[in-house]
Design an enzyme around this catalytic site. Sequence first.
Site, PDB file in Angstrom:
ATOM      1  N   LYS A  81      -6.013   4.623   1.606  1.00  0.00           N
ATOM      2  CA  LYS A  81      -5.235   5.874   1.464  1.00  0.00           C
ATOM      3  C   LYS A  81      -5.415   6.817   2.650  1.00  0.00           C
ATOM      4  O   LYS A  81      -6.239   6.602   3.515  1.00  0.00           O
ATOM      5  CB  LYS A  81      -5.727   6.600   0.212  1.00  0.00           C
ATOM      6  CG  LYS A  81      -5.441   5.835  -1.054  1.00  0.00           C
ATOM      7  CD  LYS A  81      -5.246   6.804  -2.197  1.00  0.00           C
ATOM      8  CE  LYS A  81      -4.631   6.111  -3.377  1.00  0.00           C
ATOM      9  NZ  LYS A  81      -5.507   6.081  -4.509  1.00  0.00           N
ATOM     10  N   GLY A  82      -4.652   7.923   2.625  1.00  0.00           N
ATOM     11  CA  GLY A  82      -4.853   9.030   3.566  1.00  0.00           C
ATOM     12  C   GLY A  82      -4.414   8.727   4.978  1.00  0.00           C
ATOM     13  O   GLY A  82      -5.216   8.854   5.915  1.00  0.00           O
ATOM     14  N   ASP A 119      -4.071  -6.494   8.671  1.00  0.00           N
ATOM     15  CA  ASP A 119      -3.066  -6.208   9.703  1.00  0.00           C
ATOM     16  C   ASP A 119      -2.642  -4.735   9.681  1.00  0.00           C
ATOM     17  O   ASP A 119      -2.390  -4.144  10.729  1.00  0.00           O
ATOM     18  CB  ASP A 119      -1.862  -7.155   9.608  1.00  0.00           C
ATOM     19  CG  ASP A 119      -1.101  -7.002   8.308  1.00  0.00           C
ATOM     20  OD1 ASP A 119      -1.738  -6.885   7.245  1.00  0.00           O
ATOM     21  OD2 ASP A 119       0.148  -6.997   8.347  1.00  0.00           O
ATOM     22  N   GLY A 120      -2.630  -4.119   8.494  1.00  0.00           N
ATOM     23  CA  GLY A 120      -2.278  -2.701   8.387  1.00  0.00           C
ATOM     24  C   GLY A 120      -3.305  -1.839   9.116  1.00  0.00           C
ATOM     25  O   GLY A 120      -2.955  -0.905   9.843  1.00  0.00           O
ATOM     26  N   ASP A 144      -5.686 -11.982   1.314  1.00  0.00           N
ATOM     27  CA  ASP A 144      -4.320 -12.513   1.442  1.00  0.00           C
ATOM     28  C   ASP A 144      -4.187 -13.491   2.615  1.00  0.00           C
ATOM     29  O   ASP A 144      -3.224 -14.243   2.684  1.00  0.00           O
ATOM     30  CB  ASP A 144      -3.327 -11.367   1.633  1.00  0.00           C
ATOM     31  CG  ASP A 144      -3.220 -10.473   0.406  1.00  0.00           C
ATOM     32  OD1 ASP A 144      -3.800 -10.844  -0.639  1.00  0.00           O
ATOM     33  OD2 ASP A 144      -2.575  -9.413   0.483  1.00  0.00           O
ATOM     34  N   GLU A 239       1.465 -12.683  -6.883  1.00  0.00           N
ATOM     35  CA  GLU A 239       2.031 -11.450  -7.454  1.00  0.00           C
ATOM     36  C   GLU A 239       3.337 -11.020  -6.788  1.00  0.00           C
ATOM     37  O   GLU A 239       4.158 -10.333  -7.391  1.00  0.00           O
ATOM     38  CB  GLU A 239       1.020 -10.303  -7.352  1.00  0.00           C
ATOM     39  CG  GLU A 239       0.705  -9.939  -5.912  1.00  0.00           C
ATOM     40  CD  GLU A 239      -0.336  -8.839  -5.752  1.00  0.00           C
ATOM     41  OE1 GLU A 239      -0.534  -8.048  -6.675  1.00  0.00           O
ATOM     42  OE2 GLU A 239      -0.956  -8.800  -4.669  1.00  0.00           O
ATOM     43  N   ARG A 280     -11.374  -9.990  -5.473  1.00  0.00           N
ATOM     44  CA  ARG A 280     -11.924  -9.257  -4.334  1.00  0.00           C
ATOM     45  C   ARG A 280     -13.426  -9.001  -4.469  1.00  0.00           C
ATOM     46  O   ARG A 280     -14.082  -8.610  -3.508  1.00  0.00           O
ATOM     47  CB  ARG A 280     -11.188  -7.917  -4.182  1.00  0.00           C
ATOM     48  CG  ARG A 280      -9.703  -8.067  -3.882  1.00  0.00           C
ATOM     49  CD  ARG A 280      -9.273  -7.217  -2.717  1.00  0.00           C
ATOM     50  NE  ARG A 280      -9.614  -5.843  -2.894  1.00  0.00           N
ATOM     51  CZ  ARG A 280      -8.728  -4.837  -3.039  1.00  0.00           C
ATOM     52  NH1 ARG A 280      -7.442  -5.111  -3.051  1.00  0.00           N
ATOM     53  NH2 ARG A 280      -9.127  -3.614  -3.162  1.00  0.00           N
TER      54      ARG A 280
HETATM   55  O1  F6P Z   1      -4.051  -6.608   0.541  1.00  0.00           O
HETATM   56  C1  F6P Z   1      -4.950  -7.214  -0.318  1.00  0.00           C
HETATM   57  C2  F6P Z   1      -4.599  -6.994  -1.739  1.00  0.00           C
HETATM   58  O2  F6P Z   1      -5.620  -7.655  -2.361  1.00  0.00           O
HETATM   59  C3  F6P Z   1      -3.221  -7.440  -2.208  1.00  0.00           C
HETATM   60  O3  F6P Z   1      -3.110  -8.802  -2.431  1.00  0.00           O
HETATM   61  C4  F6P Z   1      -3.055  -6.623  -3.472  1.00  0.00           C
HETATM   62  O4  F6P Z   1      -1.726  -6.443  -3.828  1.00  0.00           O
HETATM   63  C5  F6P Z   1      -3.687  -5.330  -3.085  1.00  0.00           C
HETATM   64  O5  F6P Z   1      -4.673  -5.632  -2.138  1.00  0.00           O
HETATM   65  C6  F6P Z   1      -4.243  -4.528  -4.207  1.00  0.00           C
HETATM   66  O6  F6P Z   1      -4.719  -3.336  -3.688  1.00  0.00           O
HETATM   67  P1  F6P Z   1      -5.381  -2.158  -4.533  1.00  0.00           P
HETATM   68  O7  F6P Z   1      -6.851  -2.329  -4.393  1.00  0.00           O
HETATM   69  O8  F6P Z   1      -4.883  -0.930  -3.875  1.00  0.00           O
HETATM   70  O9  F6P Z   1      -4.941  -2.303  -5.948  1.00  0.00           O
END
Ligand code: F6P
Length: 358
Positions: A81-82, A119-120, A144, A239, A280
Amino acid sequence: MTETTFRKIGVLTSGGDCAGLNAVIRAVTAAASGRGWQVVGLRKGHLGLLETPPEIMPLTAETVRVDLLQAGGTILGTTTKGDPFAYPDGLGGVADRSRDVLAAIQGLGIEALVVIGGDGSMRLFDRLLAPANIPWVGVPKTIDNDVPGTEFAVGFVSAVDVVGGALDRLATTAASHRRIMVLEVMGRDSGFLSLYGGIAGGADVILMPEVPYDLDRMADHVRRITHDRPSPVLVVVAEGVAQPAEERRKKANVGLGIARGLESRTGIDARCTVLGHVQRGGSPVAFDRILGSAFGARAVSVLAGGGTKRMVAWRGGLVTDIPTTDAVAGPKFVSPDSQLVRTARRLGIYLGEGLEAR
Ligand code: F6P
């Protein structure tokens, strides 16, 4: 060759977390300390730099012990964010605070930076650091695996392991009830996690955002594989896959839409599991510890060699580095001609439509 030396470098994690980030932090610290450089961890991505005083964590070879290798998440914290170029001003508007981020880095005496991100984040820091002369190197991470220029990003293989493990568990309960089990995995734009995880867990159907699918043809496939062997059916759905047309008005997860569509067409009971952030979390597998260590050490070597605006990368079993301009052109997509797409096709996995001729 003369080496560049720094008094103090910074390291930060940016974007969504994953397993293996601490292995990178540990390696950066060990390699930089070995050269006599001081290392400062910057907290919460760029956000900690907008605090007064900036939120930092001094890192030394002693503080980054061996158990950091196996620790999930990131000890530095991170953010998605931010946007510093359009930062909420607290009055309902936004302000450009990118200069404040730079000023904080310079105020801390940080002479070079290692940015661990997707990449972002590479795009963000490319833009953020452009006006200043601060050398920086990126380390790709994301479950990803969609950062261009590297075959693997830190965290991906650990997430594949989670998907494979979930399919193992779903397989036994699916077998007991002779059900279709749909597993929805992460992957907004790219289907690497779906593809690799699906193969690791023996999926019958793998859907990726890159490949269109047809529910009727998918149902035919399910009927075919259950015809001679009444067996569990495992379906992995990223997703980012489009919701079936008949489900679009319902606000459900795409996995649930696919499960309903298959159930109504085949008459076989179907269930959906959304794996979410489980992918994650937790400890990195050995490969991510190795990749994170190799990437972190390489990032320091690149800085020492005078490199900047480079991203470390894994190519053909070797660690290398590439210009960030190659890395920011993301996301990377699964190529229909890739080795694992061919593998999946040869295994008889339904992958969607349009790949048959390849
Ligand atoms: O970019 C990685 C990722 O794991 C995506 O696959 C998923 O949509 C997103 O992050 C989820 O992000 P958040 O933690 O903001 O819910």
